[in-house]
Every structure is written in structure tokens, then in C-alpha cells.
Design a protein around this motif. Structure first.
Motif, PDB file in Angstrom:
ATOM      1  N   ASP A  78      15.855 -47.340 -20.920  1.00 44.60           N
ATOM      2  CA  ASP A  78      15.207 -47.482 -22.230  1.00 44.60           C
ATOM      3  C   ASP A  78      15.342 -48.899 -22.783  1.00 44.60           C
ATOM      4  OD1 ASP A  78      14.568 -44.828 -22.118  1.00 44.60           O
ATOM      5  OD2 ASP A  78      16.234 -44.162 -23.384  1.00 44.60           O
ATOM      6  N   ARG A  79      16.143 -49.719 -22.142  1.00 46.52           N
ATOM      7  CA  ARG A  79      16.449 -51.079 -22.591  1.00 46.52           C
ATOM      8  C   ARG A  79      17.014 -51.053 -24.016  1.00 46.52           C
ATOM      9  NH1 ARG A  79      11.688 -53.894 -23.088  1.00 46.52           N
ATOM     10  NH2 ARG A  79      10.720 -51.863 -23.277  1.00 46.52           N
ATOM     11  N   THR A  80      17.957 -50.163 -24.238  1.00 45.54           N
ATOM     12  CA  THR A  80      18.589 -50.079 -25.549  1.00 45.54           C
ATOM     13  C   THR A  80      20.099 -50.024 -25.398  1.00 45.54           C
ATOM     14  OG1 THR A  80      18.499 -47.664 -25.580  1.00 45.54           O
ATOM     15  CG2 THR A  80      16.660 -48.846 -26.598  1.00 45.54           C
ATOM     16  N   MET A  81      20.761 -50.325 -26.475  1.00 44.27           N
ATOM     17  CA  MET A  81      22.210 -50.326 -26.492  1.00 44.27           C
ATOM     18  C   MET A  81      22.654 -49.951 -27.900  1.00 44.27           C
ATOM     19  SD  MET A  81      24.349 -53.493 -25.158  1.00 44.27           S
ATOM     20  CE  MET A  81      26.083 -53.742 -25.404  1.00 44.27           C
ATOM     21  N   ARG A  82      23.683 -49.110 -27.979  1.00 44.91           N
ATOM     22  CA  ARG A  82      24.198 -48.696 -29.278  1.00 44.91           C
ATOM     23  C   ARG A  82      25.592 -49.279 -29.436  1.00 44.91           C
ATOM     24  NH1 ARG A  82      22.136 -46.487 -34.052  1.00 44.91           N
ATOM     25  NH2 ARG A  82      23.755 -45.293 -35.092  1.00 44.91           N
ATOM     26  N   VAL A  83      25.829 -49.975 -30.526  1.00 44.15           N
ATOM     27  CA  VAL A  83      27.145 -50.609 -30.736  1.00 44.15           C
ATOM     28  C   VAL A  83      27.640 -50.342 -32.152  1.00 44.15           C
ATOM     29  CG1 VAL A  83      26.664 -52.501 -29.123  1.00 44.15           C
ATOM     30  CG2 VAL A  83      26.143 -52.806 -31.557  1.00 44.15           C
ATOM     31  N   THR A 132      15.705 -59.257 -36.385  1.00 45.86           N
ATOM     32  CA  THR A 132      14.842 -58.149 -36.818  1.00 45.86           C
ATOM     33  C   THR A 132      13.891 -57.695 -35.714  1.00 45.86           C
ATOM     34  OG1 THR A 132      13.455 -57.360 -38.636  1.00 45.86           O
ATOM     35  CG2 THR A 132      12.998 -59.584 -37.832  1.00 45.86           C
ATOM     36  N   ASN A 133      13.550 -58.599 -34.802  1.00 49.13           N
ATOM     37  CA  ASN A 133      12.649 -58.255 -33.714  1.00 49.13           C
ATOM     38  C   ASN A 133      13.371 -57.579 -32.551  1.00 49.13           C
ATOM     39  OD1 ASN A 133      11.714 -61.447 -34.574  1.00 49.13           O
ATOM     40  ND2 ASN A 133      10.365 -59.739 -35.012  1.00 49.13           N
ATOM     41  N   ASN A 134      14.681 -57.523 -32.624  1.00 49.94           N
ATOM     42  CA  ASN A 134      15.468 -56.951 -31.537  1.00 49.94           C
ATOM     43  C   ASN A 134      16.392 -55.838 -32.024  1.00 49.94           C
ATOM     44  OD1 ASN A 134      14.997 -58.819 -28.996  1.00 49.94           O
ATOM     45  ND2 ASN A 134      15.048 -60.162 -30.784  1.00 49.94           N
ATOM     46  N   LEU A 135      16.117 -55.348 -33.210  1.00 48.44           N
ATOM     47  CA  LEU A 135      16.934 -54.310 -33.835  1.00 48.44           C
ATOM     48  C   LEU A 135      16.087 -53.047 -33.953  1.00 48.44           C
ATOM     49  CD1 LEU A 135      19.609 -53.672 -35.440  1.00 48.44           C
ATOM     50  CD2 LEU A 135      18.329 -54.314 -37.492  1.00 48.44           C
ATOM     51  N   MET A 136      16.560 -51.944 -33.398  1.00 49.74           N
ATOM     52  CA  MET A 136      15.752 -50.718 -33.388  1.00 49.74           C
ATOM     53  C   MET A 136      16.241 -49.652 -34.361  1.00 49.74           C
ATOM     54  SD  MET A 136      15.020 -50.402 -29.342  1.00 49.74           S
ATOM     55  CE  MET A 136      13.882 -49.042 -29.581  1.00 49.74           C
ATOM     56  N   GLY A 137      17.513 -49.723 -34.698  1.00 50.48           N
ATOM     57  CA  GLY A 137      18.018 -48.712 -35.616  1.00 50.48           C
ATOM     58  C   GLY A 137      19.394 -49.083 -36.125  1.00 50.48           C
ATOM     59  N   VAL A 138      19.763 -48.497 -37.262  1.00 50.39           N
ATOM     60  CA  VAL A 138      21.104 -48.724 -37.817  1.00 50.39           C
ATOM     61  C   VAL A 138      21.650 -47.437 -38.416  1.00 50.39           C
ATOM     62  CG1 VAL A 138      20.784 -51.174 -38.369  1.00 50.39           C
ATOM     63  CG2 VAL A 138      20.184 -49.439 -40.076  1.00 50.39           C
ATOM     64  N   ILE A 169      18.729 -44.852 -39.803  1.00 43.53           N
ATOM     65  CA  ILE A 169      17.414 -45.464 -39.988  1.00 43.53           C
ATOM     66  C   ILE A 169      16.966 -46.008 -38.633  1.00 43.53           C
ATOM     67  CG2 ILE A 169      16.101 -47.237 -41.217  1.00 43.53           C
ATOM     68  CD1 ILE A 169      18.151 -47.033 -43.472  1.00 43.53           C
ATOM     69  N   GLY A 170      15.802 -45.569 -38.175  1.00 44.38           N
ATOM     70  CA  GLY A 170      15.341 -45.959 -36.837  1.00 44.38           C
ATOM     71  C   GLY A 170      16.216 -45.316 -35.784  1.00 44.38           C
ATOM     72  N   GLY A 171      16.194 -45.849 -34.591  1.00 38.73           N
ATOM     73  CA  GLY A 171      16.968 -45.279 -33.487  1.00 38.73           C
ATOM     74  C   GLY A 171      16.415 -45.814 -32.180  1.00 38.73           C
ATOM     75  N   ASP A 172      16.504 -45.018 -31.125  1.00 34.85           N
ATOM     76  CA  ASP A 172      16.020 -45.558 -29.852  1.00 34.85           C
ATOM     77  C   ASP A 172      14.542 -45.245 -29.607  1.00 34.85           C
ATOM     78  OD1 ASP A 172      16.252 -42.902 -29.234  1.00 34.85           O
ATOM     79  OD2 ASP A 172      17.741 -43.168 -27.642  1.00 34.85           O
ATOM     80  N   ALA A 173      13.876 -44.650 -30.599  1.00 32.98           N
ATOM     81  CA  ALA A 173      12.415 -44.497 -30.532  1.00 32.98           C
ATOM     82  C   ALA A 173      11.793 -45.595 -31.390  1.00 32.98           C
ATOM     83  CB  ALA A 173      12.002 -43.123 -31.051  1.00 32.98           C
ATOM     84  N   MET A 174      10.695 -46.170 -30.919  1.00 29.07           N
ATOM     85  CA  MET A 174      10.125 -47.330 -31.605  1.00 29.07           C
ATOM     86  C   MET A 174       9.352 -46.955 -32.865  1.00 29.07           C
ATOM     87  SD  MET A 174       8.813 -49.823 -28.521  1.00 29.07           S
ATOM     88  CE  MET A 174       8.578 -48.624 -27.225  1.00 29.07           C
ATOM     89  N   ASP A 175       9.373 -47.864 -33.838  1.00 30.09           N
ATOM     90  CA  ASP A 175       8.463 -47.825 -34.985  1.00 30.09           C
ATOM     91  C   ASP A 175       8.479 -46.512 -35.744  1.00 30.09           C
ATOM     92  OD1 ASP A 175       7.855 -50.315 -34.076  1.00 30.09           O
ATOM     93  OD2 ASP A 175       5.963 -49.758 -33.147  1.00 30.09           O
ATOM     94  N   ALA A 216      24.547 -50.036 -34.727  1.00 27.54           N
ATOM     95  CA  ALA A 216      23.185 -50.550 -34.537  1.00 27.54           C
ATOM     96  C   ALA A 216      22.685 -50.200 -33.143  1.00 27.54           C
ATOM     97  CB  ALA A 216      23.154 -52.059 -34.738  1.00 27.54           C
ATOM     98  N   THR A 217      21.398 -49.889 -33.061  1.00 28.28           N
ATOM     99  CA  THR A 217      20.733 -49.746 -31.768  1.00 28.28           C
ATOM    100  C   THR A 217      19.950 -51.026 -31.524  1.00 28.28           C
ATOM    101  OG1 THR A 217      20.507 -47.371 -32.082  1.00 28.28           O
ATOM    102  CG2 THR A 217      19.103 -48.376 -30.409  1.00 28.28           C
ATOM    103  N   LEU A 218      20.255 -51.687 -30.419  1.00 25.59           N
ATOM    104  CA  LEU A 218      19.674 -53.002 -30.129  1.00 25.59           C
ATOM    105  C   LEU A 218      18.727 -52.922 -28.946  1.00 25.59           C
ATOM    106  CD1 LEU A 218      23.025 -55.033 -30.295  1.00 25.59           C
ATOM    107  CD2 LEU A 218      21.407 -54.589 -32.162  1.00 25.59           C
TER     108      LEU A 218
END
Lengths: 394, 482
Positions: B118-123, B175-181, B193-199, B222-224
Motif C-alpha cells: 500500500d506504500r503506507t506506514m503508521r507511526v 501535507t502531500n505525503n500525509l494520509m491520516g492522523v 482523520i484520514g487513514g490508509d485510504a486516499m482522499d 500519523a499514516t504516511l
């Protein structure tokens, strides 16, 4: 038939909003009207259109920036950009095919709906390219946020907030975008016959490679055609040949790929952007579902009996689903499944009656809904702009 | 203490200090609450070191739930809160005040999940920026925003300030590389807010929170978006007779349809100081230099650099040095990356951060020179040329209050000039306290009041990092207006 207000300048927009505030009469906001089927239907005695606010106001290819007034047609804006060798990297989504509309999509509508197409998967959404706006708030005040430089953290990012707010915070009158050069050429690789899970897996492998796949879609098999898994590359001609070869090697486990040259690739991605393969029957209702690619195929499988047609874009991160028409568009079974997959769904095509009866947008958790309402009230305290377009206001 | 004012501490809060500390201890056990003077001193400033304020207390929660309880408690008590990542803000974004509690995320620094498909990471947001990329480098992935403080700065701070870096010309900013918090409200609610699904549909609160300078609440996870590394990268160094020529070459490269990952600019003074420090082999006869980096496979890099070389020569480049080995590439970058350190060795400096339309570069460079000449100060120009983000370093003497005042004044004039030519006060460092009073130069009162109403929507009591971003005297007014 509602009254139509067509201001010719920002002052006219301000006056219309002031009038709405003082008479406590909500107004509907639209651009060209090509996306009128999007969002919850609203009751408003008057409609304000931005279609007379037109013109490309800034075009600086060497600075990768361009601005247009809200009523400028997307087609004109893109044509002006193309003359300068530039484009909007997010590949604006065009709602006309979805709604069978002949109206002209505008820059303002594109901003209000955050309308992003297939290249969103690598280049970001409309909201990522948008670097500045002018908008007339629900208080009738014109404000600017962002500007014409791509690196700007001065003050809050109301630009992002305006993008995708469906005209509920303010009327966008002008928008400024980061643009990018149009690459020299493109090609697509197509694998045939993969099932959904394998198709999405192949797309994820392509996106995880260094070859900058700029489109990644899986079109499941239909009665007349095998499944197609499509990866697009855009670059200088010489680099394309190398990258296509490397990507083919990497994805060898998924079979041999056919190559589409620039023309065929361009046409196919146009169809994918328009979700043409779903649109067979105009009565079908259409859902747009965002979900992590790794959960997309399982979600589609679970929705199985409901699905009349579907396709995956954004490497599987965007699942388009068409359903046969029902009173709730399948919402009662679709929403829980999407929620469980930690995705979110928007009902993008259904009759006004259906969109009035079920949630069009993913319902927000109570705490999030409260924040959204407080922010909306900060811009539009009287609730005069597109009230209820996104969610029922409390 | 220097020229930027901070609000007078509220004596009623100072008087309740013991009670507030006791309340915090009930939420966060043991060493998580810091109240001794010695230990608090480590939190009295950030990277805008001319300003120091001893906080009332410091809390370092270990969980999101603790953060939520702390925010709810302090909000209920009417106590200001200063959120803190690593305290690397150059704008005073993490500067405490005497009647405020610092809430830091440093104990929450874990990687929670990596999903390469998914090219995502949660930290957790206390992780450092470099720690994020470090956790995935062995998989061939990286996290794109790379502020120069990346060794120390946290994702919490990056989200708060919408941090950029040298490579954002291609990859965008935070902001362009942040998917959720995971966002904690002032009421102590925990909101995803947001997550690993886009938009996510609905208002883009994620985009609003990113860059809100910690004024809305706290972000604990944050999901990056993570990205595959390019096959390779190579810098090339061009010397130009003048800053004007280097500026023209930058525009010409981009105008030719090439978007490198980075285009970095240094003027003559910066070259001299950096070369003296780093021995990078910079052209000492050049009036300005550009470092251009491109990515791809070796043959792709060759081709891009050949195209860029042609454009640079056509625009007057007098020398070109392409790295042929990793060591040479490192040498080219070494001077640029050590620039701030090299500068610090010879002088105190304040680092400005305006952005301008790149076409106005020659004009703005001339004005910067004039402004600093008039003040009798030296200035070195280092910046991200591709996106117009300037970092003039105005040199001064910290032990001479007159020199600092002159430098601050010159810095302000430079930023005002940036705004005047169509740019902005800050490209990546944020407003903080540093540029707070200049906001009226960029925004109308209506625009500032609208932003302040947005703050009020999240934080009606104005307790979260309250003395930042907005001119102090506007605050009282808008709270009436809101």
C-alpha cells in the motif's frame, strides 16, 4: 425553476452572499453544472453560478504555476497550459460521462469537488496541486489563502480546506495550481487474464518499483473481454523504453505484457478516467470507494452479489462499483463492508430521491462531524451556502 | 530577551502551579511529569534560541489516551498548552510561556505498521523524520519530506509546521505525503482523520491540521505515504558568473520540461564560507553555484544531466562538475548540507525563509544586498531555487543587542520584499512567534480573522500554542468577533 444569479465579478458574488445572509435564504452554488449529480440534493430558491467569472490569469511555465478564474472551463485551462507544454498533474476527473452531462466542467467545480483522475496515484490529488485560492466566504467576505508559490506555510492552509468542500464554506472565485511539464511520451503495459487479487497485487508491485508508474488500473473480465491490468509510464521517449523493459521483467510472474503505444495508451486512460466500462446502463447507481489496495479485492469479493460492474484505479486504492438500481443503492450492505475494510464510500450516481434518502458521503464519526460543523460555521455561520450538500447539518 | 513580545503570564495560573502539577501527575505517572527547574530548562527554548521562557511544567505522555486526558484537564483548568516535538523550530513555534504546560510527544516514537504494497506506514509522531526513512530503507523505500533538521525533528513537528526540505520540488511537502492522523481535541476526544485510504470525503481537516502550527490540538499518530527509492541519484555542480545567471538557468531548466529532484543555490559569500569549512571543491571564482540533482538509472541520469548541462551552458555556466562516484556526490552535497553549521562557526545568524516567484530572483537578491548593506550586515544566500524558497542568512553578533535588533529588522524587510513581489513570509519554517507581527503584511484583517475563527472552532478558549502565528493585538479583537 430557481432564480439564477451569474455575477460577472467577485463583488457580484459578495453581493449575492450578503443578500442570502440578510434574507436568510440559502443559495446553491455551481460552476458549469456538469457535476450537478454529485452530493446531496439541496433545496435553494436561488442558484449562484460562477460561469461568468472566466479567464486564465497567470501562466508561468518556468515557475510551474498557473491560475484561472472559477468559471473558466477546464478544457480551456488545459488547452492554455498545453500550449505552454504544461498540464495539471492530477488529471482532472471529468464527471460528464458519469452523468451523461453536456455541460462544461469548470475550474471552480473541479476545485469544489477535488476532482482527481488516474494520475492521482502518483502525482497527488487536485488538493495537492492547488496552491492558492480566492473565495467569498459565507460571511460575504473575499479572502485569499496560499498564493502563487509552491512552498508556502504562511497561515493556515485554507486552500486544502476549500478544495473538496462542495461550496459549503465559500464560493471559490479563482484558483492557482502547481503545474508540471507534459512528458515527451507515454506507453502502457497490459497484462490479460489476472483475477482481481492478482491484478491489484501486480499494480502494487509496479507502484513499489522505481519506474514511476503514473496510472495503475485493473479492469475485471466482462462477458466479451478478458481482465486487463494496466500500468502507464510517462517520460522521455528514451527512458520509456528502458523503464517498460524493466517493469516487464519485474512483473514477469504475472505473465507477458502487451504494450500500448502513446495513442492507444492515451485513449485507454481516458476511458478509465471516465469509468466508461461501468456505464453500460444509465440507470445503474455508481459508488466510488477508497480503500487501501491490499484490502480492495477482498472488499469487492465481499460486495459480490451487489456488484453489477466494477473496476480498480489508483493501484487498487480506488474501487468503482456499479449496482443495479434500488431505493438505497445497496447502501445497507455496502457501507458496513466498506467500514470494515477501513475504507470510505461516496454514492456518486443515483437519482435525487435516492441521494436524499441515504448518506451520499461516508458518515463521519460524531467527534469528527462536530469538528467539521464547527469549521463550517466559522466560514458560513448562517448556513447559506449549499447547506446540507455534504451532510445534514444539525 | 529580544524584540518579540510574549503575553504577560497569568498570575492566577502561576499561583496554582503546585495544584496543576499534582493534577498532571494523576494522569501521567512518574517521570512523565517534569517540574524541577533544572529539568524544565531543557524545554525553555527551541531553535530560535534568542528567545527563552521557562514553562510551568512539562508533561511527556506515553499514550494517546494520556495525551487526551492531559488536554482535557488543562483545557478545563484554563491553562495554556505548548505542544512539542523535538524543539527544532526556527520560528519559535515551540517556545513556551511561563504560565503554560509543555506537552511533548518524545515518549511516543514507535513504528506501528509498515505496508509496502500500500506504500503506507503508521507511526507515533514522536519518531524522528530520519527515523521514519531509516525504518524502511532496507526495503528500498523512503519518506520524502526531508527538512535539514531531519536527524532530530519529529513527525509531530513536521505535521504541525507542514515541513518541506530539499527534495520537495519533486515529492512535495508534508501535507502531500500525509494520509491520516490520530488527532486529540481540546476536549480530550480522540479522532481518526484520514487513514490508509486516499482522499476521505468530508471537509479536508487533515489538510487544515497540517501546518496549523500546533494550534488546534495534538497529533499522536500519523499514516504516511512512503515511496520506492529511485534506482540512483546524482548531483551536478554548476558555477555561474553571477546570481542572476544562476537564477535564469534555474528557470530555463524547468522551462525545458525537466523537473530535477532538487535545485539548490548558493551565492558567493555562502560558497566561500562553505568551501572553507567543507573543502567540497566548489568553484571559488564563481559568483553563484547551483547543485542540481536528478534520479533514475545510470543511463537516464546521463541523459537528463546532458540536457540540463546544455541549458546551463546556454545560460552562462562557466564550470560544471558531475559526480562520477558516490564520494564525489557526497562532496558536492557536503558543502550545502553543512552550510548552516559552517555559517554558525564564523558568526551568529538568523535564517530567513521567504518564498518568491522564481522569475523575481535577480531583483530580490539585489534588494537583499541593499537591505543588508544599509544595516551594515553581511548576508549569505542559500536556497531551494527550484521552488523559490529563499534562506538568506543574516549574520550578526549575539552578544551585541544592537546587532541582533538590526539583523531582525533587516530580516523583516527581506520578508516584506518577498511578499511585495508576490511571494510569502515563510516557505517551510512556519510563522511561530518570529513572523507573527508581519502577518498583516501578507493578509488583510478579514483574512486573519477568518483564520482565527478556524482556530476558535478547534480551541474556543485559545489555549493551544496561543501566542503564535497571529499578531498579539488582533487576538483580543477576534475573540470578540468570532
Amino acid at each position: 425553476m430557481t432564480d439564477l444569479i451569474s455575477p460577472i465579478d467577485e463583488a457580484g458574488v459578495e453581493a449575492a452572499v450578503h443578500a442570502a445572509m440578510s434574507s436568510k435564504t440559502p443559495i446553491a452554488i455551481r460552476g458549469g453544472g456538469s457535476r450537478a449529480g454529485l452530493g446531496r440534493p439541496i433545496q435553494a430558491a436561488r442558484t449562484l453560478t460562477t460561469e461568468k467569472l472566466t479567464g486564465v490569469t497567470l501562466l508561468e511555465p518556468a515557475e510551474l504555476v498557473a491560475s484561472a478564474k472559477a468559471g473558466t472551463s477546464v478544457a480551456e485551462f488545459e488547452a492554455e497550459l498545453a500550449k505552454a507544454g504544461q498540464r495539471l498533474a492530477f488529471e482532472p476527473f471529468d464527471h460528464r460521462a458519469l452523468y451523461g452531462s453536456t455541460a462544461e466542467p469548470t475550474v471552480g467545480g473541479m476545485v469544489a469537488t477535488n476532482a482527481s483522475g488516474p494520475r492521482r496515484v502518483i502525482a497527488g490529488a487536485a488538493r495537492d496541486a492547488l496552491i492558492g485560492v480566492r473565495l467569498v466566504t459565507g460571511r460575504g467576505e473575499t479572502i485569499r489563502s496560499g498564493g502563487r508559490v509552491m512552498k508556502n506555510v504562511t497561515g493556515y492552509d485554507l486552500v486544502k480546506l476549500a478544495c473538496g468542500s462542495h461550496g459549503t464554506l465559500g464560493v471559490v472565485t479563482e484558483a492557482t495550481f502547481k503545474t508540471l511539464p507534459i512528458p515527451e511520451s507515454e506507453l502502457s503495459l497490459v497484462w490479460e487474464g489476472l483475477d482481481d487479487a492478482r491484478g491489484v497485487e501486480a499494480l502494487c508491485a509496479a507502484m513499489g518499483s522505481p519506474f514511476e508508474t503514473s496510472g495503475a488500473a485493473h479492469l475485471p473480465a466482462t462477458a466479451n473481454a478478458p481482465a486487463r491490468t494496466v500500468a502507464r509510464l510517462e517520460n522521455f521517449e528514451s527512458q520509456l523504453r528502458y523503464r517498460a523493459g524493466e517493469l516487464e521483467k519485474l512483473l514477469k510472474p504475472y505473465g507477458a505484457a502487451a504494450r500500448l503505444d502513446a495513442g492507444a495508451s492515451h485513449d485507454l486512460w481516458g476511458e478509465i478516467r471516465d469509468v466508461a466500462p461501468l456505464l453500460g446502463d444509465a440507470a445503474r447507481q455508481v459508488w466510488k470507494i477508497s480503500v487501501a489496495p491490499s484490502r480492495a479485492a477482498a472488499l469487492a469479493a465481499r460486495l459480490g452479489p451487489l456488484v453489477a460492474a466494477h473496476l480498480y484505479d489508483w493501484s487498487g486504492g480506488l474501487l468503482w462499483v456499479a449496482v443495479e438500481p434500488t431505493d438505497d443503492a445497496g447502501s445497507s450492505s455496502l457501507r458496513p463492508a466498506v467500514r470494515e475494510a477501513r475504507g470510505h464510500a461516496t454514492l456518486v450516481r443515483a437519482s435525487d430521491a435516492v441521494r436524499a434518502a441515504v448518506d451520499v458521503f461516508e458518515p463521519e464519526a460524531p467527534a469528527l462531524a462536530r469538528l467539521s460543523e464547527a469549521v463550517t460555521a466559522a466560514f458560513d455561520p448562517a448556513g447559506v451556502l449549499n447547506p446540507g450538500r455534504m451532510h445534514v447539518r444539525h | 530577551m529580544s524584540g518579540i513580545a510574549m503575553p504577560e503570564p497569568d498570575p492566577r495560573i502561576l499561583a496554582r502551579r503546585d495544584q496543576i502539577v499534582a493534577g498532571l501527575r494523576e494522569i501521567v505517572p512518574g517521570e512523565g511529569v517534569i517540574d524541577t527547574e533544572d529539568e524544565r530548562r531543557a524545554f525553555e527554548t527551541d531553535a530560535l534560541t534568542a528567545y527563552r521562557r521557562m514553562p510551568l511544567a512539562v508533561v511527556l505522555p506515553s499514550t494517546t489516551e494520556e495525551v487526551a486526558a492531559v488536554l482535557k484537564y488543562l483545557n478545563g483548568q484554563g491553562v495554556p498548552i505548548i505542544p512539542r516535538g523535538a524543539g527544532t523550530s526556527l520560528a519559535g513555534g515551540a517556545l513556551p510561556q511561563e504560565d503554560a504546560v509543555v506537552v511533548g510527544v518524545s515518549k511516543m516514537a514507535c513504528v506501528l505498521d509498515v505496508n509496502l504494497a500500500d506504500r503506507t506506514m503508521r507511526v507515533q509522531t514522536g519518531i524522528t523524520n530520519l527515523g521514519v526513512s531509516g525504518a524502511i530503507a532496507h526495503e528500498g523505500f523512503f519518506y520524502a519530506p526531508d527538512p535539514s533538521s531531519q536527524l532530530a525533528c519529529t513527525i509531530a513537528g513536521n505535521v504541525a509546521m507542514n515541513s518541506g526540505g530539499a527534495h520537495c520540488l519533486k515529492y512535495g511537502v508534508t501535507t502531500n505525503n500525509l494520509m491520516g492522523v490520530t488527532f486529540v481535541t481540546m476536549e480530550g476526544e480522540i479522532v481518526e482523520i484520514g487513514g490508509d485510504a486516499m482522499d476521505a470525503p468530508g471537509l479536508d481537516l487533515l489538510g487544515l491540521i497540517c501546518g496549523s502550527e500546533g494550534q488546534f490540538g495534538m497529533v499522536t499518530e500519523a499514516t504516511l505515504r512512503i515511496l520506492p527509492m529511485a534506482e540512483g541519484a546524482r548531483p551536478i555542480l554548476f558555477g555561474f558568473p553571477s546570481s542572476e545567471a544562476a537564477g535564469a538557468a534555474t528557470a530555463a531548466v524547468i522551462g525545458a520540461g525537466i523537473v530535477p529532484v532538487a535545485i539548490e543555490f548558493m551565492d558567493k559569500i555562502a560558497i566561500d564560507i562553505c568551501e572553507d569549512f567543507a573543502h567540497a571543491g566548489y568553484p571559488m571564482d564563481a559568483g553563484a553555484l547551483l547543485i542540481v540533482e536528478v534520479e533514475g538509472a545510470p543511463a537516464e541520469i546521463d541523459e537528463q544531466l546532458a540536457r540540463i548541462g546544455e541549458v546551463a551552458r546556454a545560460n552562462g555556466a562557466t564550470s560544471a562538475r558531475q559526480a562520477t562516484t558516490a564520494a564525489e556526490a557526497a562532496a558536492i552535497w557536503k558543502g550545502r548540507k553543512s552550510a548552516f553549521g559552517a555559517m554558525g562557526r564564523i558568526s551568529d545568524y538568523i535564517c530567513m525563509d521567504g518564498t518568491i516567484p522564481t522569475g523575481r530572483l535577480p531583483e530580490i537578491l539585489a534588494r537583499i544586498t541593499d537591505i543588508c548593506d544599509a544595516a551594515g550586515l553581511k548576508v549569505a544566500n542559500i536556497f531551494h531555487a527550484g521552488d523559490g524558497n529563499l534562506h538568506p542568512l543574516v549574520l550578526y553578533d549575539m552578544n551585541d543587542p544592537v546587532s541582533l535588533a538590526k539583523a531582525e529588522h533587516a530580516g523583516e524587510e527581506i520578508l516584506l520584499a518577498c511578499v511585495e513581489v508576490g511571494g510569502c513570509l515563510t516557505g517551510e519554517h512556519g510563522v511561530g512567534i518570529e513572523k507573527r507581527e508581519l502577518m498583516t503584511a501578507q493578509f488583510t484583517e478579514a483574512e486573519l480573522f477568518q483564520q482565527m475563527r478556524v482556530k476558535s472552532a478547534f480551541d474556543p478558549n485559545w489555549l493551544m500554542n496561543p501566542a503564535k502565528v497571529f499578531p498579539l493585538e488582533l487576538r483580543a479583537e477576534t475573540r470578540k468577533a468570532a
